[in-house]
Enzyme design. Structure first.
Site, short mmCIF file in Angstrom:
data_model
loop_
_atom_site.label_atom_id
_atom_site.label_comp_id
_atom_site.label_asym_id
_atom_site.label_seq_id
_atom_site.Cartn_x
_atom_site.Cartn_y
_atom_site.Cartn_z
N LYS A 10 89.09 101.86 155.47
CA LYS A 10 89.72 102.69 154.43
C LYS A 10 89.60 104.15 154.80
O LYS A 10 88.77 104.56 155.62
CB LYS A 10 89.08 102.42 153.06
CG LYS A 10 87.58 102.69 152.98
CD LYS A 10 87.17 104.12 152.71
CE LYS A 10 85.67 104.28 152.58
NZ LYS A 10 85.24 105.71 152.60
N ASP A 139 81.07 101.21 147.34
CA ASP A 139 82.41 101.00 147.88
C ASP A 139 82.81 99.52 147.95
O ASP A 139 83.98 99.21 148.15
CB ASP A 139 82.52 101.60 149.29
CG ASP A 139 82.64 103.11 149.27
OD1 ASP A 139 82.74 103.69 148.18
OD2 ASP A 139 82.61 103.72 150.37
#
Length: 295
Positions: A10, A139
């Site tokens: 990401k 996350d």
């Protein structure tokens, strides 16, 4: 049966720190962009209850590794107070750099949770998996969520965002930045918190990362890489890691700028995506998708 599973990376297209909780976690506002570039994980279910991790990076095979912790957490949740029915041999092909801000460890943990949830026939729904993921790291819920998203809270309150297709040139300095250390430096530097703003406002203004100046200040290598990329494009930091990126409308433009960089600058080019390839692969299983994605 499938054995090989994607574990995508990401980018944080922006990242603002808006406050701090009593337990030390910080309140954030960030835009998570999934990318095609990522690790690959092979998982073989066993009947002996053991969790084993295999990878050529020997420093990753330790008891506190997020992959091992994720598998053991799922075992404990599904078979509390008794011997686990299943175990797993997990093989990690690691290409996401450690400490880079690309989310490798969190993504690995999410992949293991989702795949073993299916293969161990736990069939926990998405909300339970995200609750377990948050125990492993802030996350992890994002990668379990599986879509590019705007995140608030400590990164666990997620709103899906469709990000227009872009190509990303990502520079990889030979430096690892520990997330905990990055937040400690933020506090030590006595930086003012960013104001809390609506998602609509944040998506309409120029993007920024509150950690950028801190990371450049404490890492000469990262500052040099910033200078290299900034000559040709707008350079930004991702997360609290070491990687620097620039976005482009076309793949051709990204490769053109990459060709201008010095030969000693390590870099990759990848495309932004809005749905995780792991979720796409799991969605092919109708029974599993009805439990996980529609709950």
């Amino acid at each position: 049966m499938n054995y090989q599973w994607p574990s995508p990376g990401k980018l944080n297209l922006f990242l603002y720190v808006t406050g701090c909780r009593a337990d030390g976690y910080h309140y954030l506002q960030t835009l998570f962009q999934l990318i095609e570039y990522g690790d690959t994980i092979k998982i073989f279910v066993t009947n002996n209850g053991r969790i084993r991790l295999f990878t050529i990076m020997n420093d990753l095979v330790f008891r506190d590794n997020l992959i091992i912790r994720a598998a053991k957490l799922l075992q404990h949740y599904c078979w509390p107070n008794k011997k686990p029915v299943f175990g797993a041999d997990i093989f990690l092909d690691k290409i996401l750099p450690i400490g880079s801000g690309l989310g490798g460890a969190s993504s690995n943990a999410a992949t293991v949770l989702m795949v073993l949830n299916q293969q161990w026939r736990c069939y926990l729904n998405k909300h339970v998996l995200m609750h377990l993921g948050l125990m492993l790291g802030a996350d992890v819920p994002f990668f379990l969520y599986g879509r590019s998203a705007f995140a608030e809270g400590i990164g666990n309150i997620l709103t899906p965002v469709f990000v227009p297709k872009k190509w990303y040139l990502i520079l990889i300095p030979p430096v690892r930045i520990n997330t905990f250390w990055g937040f400690q430096m933020y506090k030590l530097e006595n930086h003012c918190y960013s104001p809390f703003r609506s998602m609509r406002e944040l998506l309409s203004v120029s993007f920024h990362n509150d950690f950028e100046e801190i990371i450049k200040k404490i890492s000469p290598e990262i500052k040099i890489f910033f200078s290299c990329l900034s000559q040709f494009a707008l350079a930004r930091l991702t997360g609290t890691g070491s990687c620097i990126f620039a976005e482009f409308k076309t793949e051709q433009l990204a490769y053109q700028v990459q060709s201008y960089l010095p030969s000693w600058v390590s870099s990759i080019i990848t495309r932004g995506i809005n749905l995780s390839p792991l979720h796409q692969k799991l969605l092919k299983c109708t029974a599993y998708s009805s439990i996980i994605f529609l709950s």
